[in-house]
Design an enzyme around this catalytic site. Sequence first.
Site, PDB file in Angstrom:
ATOM      1  N   GLY A   8       0.705  -1.202  -0.121  1.00  0.00           N
ATOM      2  CA  GLY A   8       0.275   0.033  -0.065  1.00  0.00           C
ATOM      3  C   GLY A   8       0.966   1.239   0.084  1.00  0.00           C
ATOM      4  O   GLY A   8       1.975   1.027  -0.028  1.00  0.00           O
ATOM      5  N   GLY A 125      -8.463  -0.427  -7.922  1.00  0.00           N
ATOM      6  CA  GLY A 125      -7.038  -0.723  -7.123  1.00  0.00           C
ATOM      7  C   GLY A 125      -7.225  -2.124  -6.887  1.00  0.00           C
ATOM      8  O   GLY A 125      -8.040  -2.929  -6.672  1.00  0.00           O
ATOM      9  N   ALA A 126      -6.000  -2.992  -7.133  1.00  0.00           N
ATOM     10  CA  ALA A 126      -5.913  -4.370  -6.866  1.00  0.00           C
ATOM     11  C   ALA A 126      -6.258  -4.645  -5.680  1.00  0.00           C
ATOM     12  O   ALA A 126      -6.782  -5.760  -5.323  1.00  0.00           O
ATOM     13  CB  ALA A 126      -4.403  -4.823  -7.136  1.00  0.00           C
ATOM     14  N   ASP A 127      -5.852  -3.980  -4.420  1.00  0.00           N
ATOM     15  CA  ASP A 127      -6.299  -4.406  -3.033  1.00  0.00           C
ATOM     16  C   ASP A 127      -7.805  -4.155  -2.922  1.00  0.00           C
ATOM     17  O   ASP A 127      -8.333  -5.222  -2.241  1.00  0.00           O
ATOM     18  CB  ASP A 127      -5.588  -3.432  -2.026  1.00  0.00           C
ATOM     19  CG  ASP A 127      -6.194  -2.121  -2.180  1.00  0.00           C
ATOM     20  OD1 ASP A 127      -6.218  -1.617  -3.315  1.00  0.00           O
ATOM     21  OD2 ASP A 127      -6.016  -1.106  -1.241  1.00  0.00           O
ATOM     22  N   ARG A 128      -8.421  -3.269  -3.679  1.00  0.00           N
ATOM     23  CA  ARG A 128     -10.060  -3.258  -3.543  1.00  0.00           C
ATOM     24  C   ARG A 128     -10.564  -4.859  -4.050  1.00  0.00           C
ATOM     25  O   ARG A 128     -11.636  -5.414  -3.594  1.00  0.00           O
ATOM     26  CB  ARG A 128     -10.577  -2.147  -4.188  1.00  0.00           C
ATOM     27  CG  ARG A 128     -10.190  -0.923  -3.653  1.00  0.00           C
ATOM     28  CD  ARG A 128     -10.443   0.185  -4.643  1.00  0.00           C
ATOM     29  NE  ARG A 128     -11.940   0.621  -4.402  1.00  0.00           N
ATOM     30  CZ  ARG A 128     -12.628   1.393  -5.076  1.00  0.00           C
ATOM     31  NH1 ARG A 128     -12.072   1.966  -5.941  1.00  0.00           N
ATOM     32  NH2 ARG A 128     -13.959   1.544  -4.845  1.00  0.00           N
TER      33      ARG A 128
END
Length: 271
Positions: A8, A125-128
């Site tokens: 992040g 976003g990839a984390d989302r």
Amino acid sequence: MLLAIDAGNTQTVIGLFDGKTLTDHWRIATVAERTADEMALMIQHFLAFHGFQLRIEPPADAGTAAATPTDRAGIGGVVISSGVPRVTVELRAMTARYFGFAALVLEPGVRTGMPILYDNPKEVGADRIANAVAAYDLYGGPSIVVDFGTANTIEAISERGEYLGGAIFPGIEISMDALFGRAAALSRVELVEPRRVIGKSTVESIQSGCVYGYSGQVDALVDRFQAELGECTVVATGGLADPIIHLSRTIQHYEPWLTLQGLRTIFERNQ
């Protein structure tokens, strides 16, 4: 064994999976200037807690070191989500050199098993996405994920397992930095729940505004999400969730390693 890495803007979280079990996890500061070799050194120290040892030996026909099959330290894969492009580059290089294979980076073209119903799916976003995949895997749908990080994000997942979209707003630390940076008379305080909502000192007043204010903001947004979706399972995650989650009336579950679990699921779907 699988290494899952979520890089992040402020912190990077590393998880070590044995099958579906998260064996260990570590949190480090995200430093964009950190090289692949520096990252490998840090991860080596973490893996050493479990008896793993990374080694590279120079091949006979080349002047640079390259990983051999025995150098993988029992790690069968590395999966990465990253919101910092420079870090992504170094993590790819670290994986290739020290583990001997390419990392799976969560980016457009990777199979997630979840339709992305965003106007432009490449913007998510990839984390989302990892959070949404993990939440649906654990709790089904419809569900809502609240991620407390540098930016706070709220994701909506349909009953059929579709990523519907969400909301993004400044994280609590960003807001506090802005407050202290623009108000000369205010100084930094510990981010904890105060003794009372009506603060009797400047410290208590700031804590009340930040802690209760953010919990109220989250609840208000979740209420509006549920007005569109209907009754949902609400899951919280993120490194800055601790001071907020127990004050929220809408959050039902806390999964601190939700993003790592989502990365593991996505890695398995791409094997």
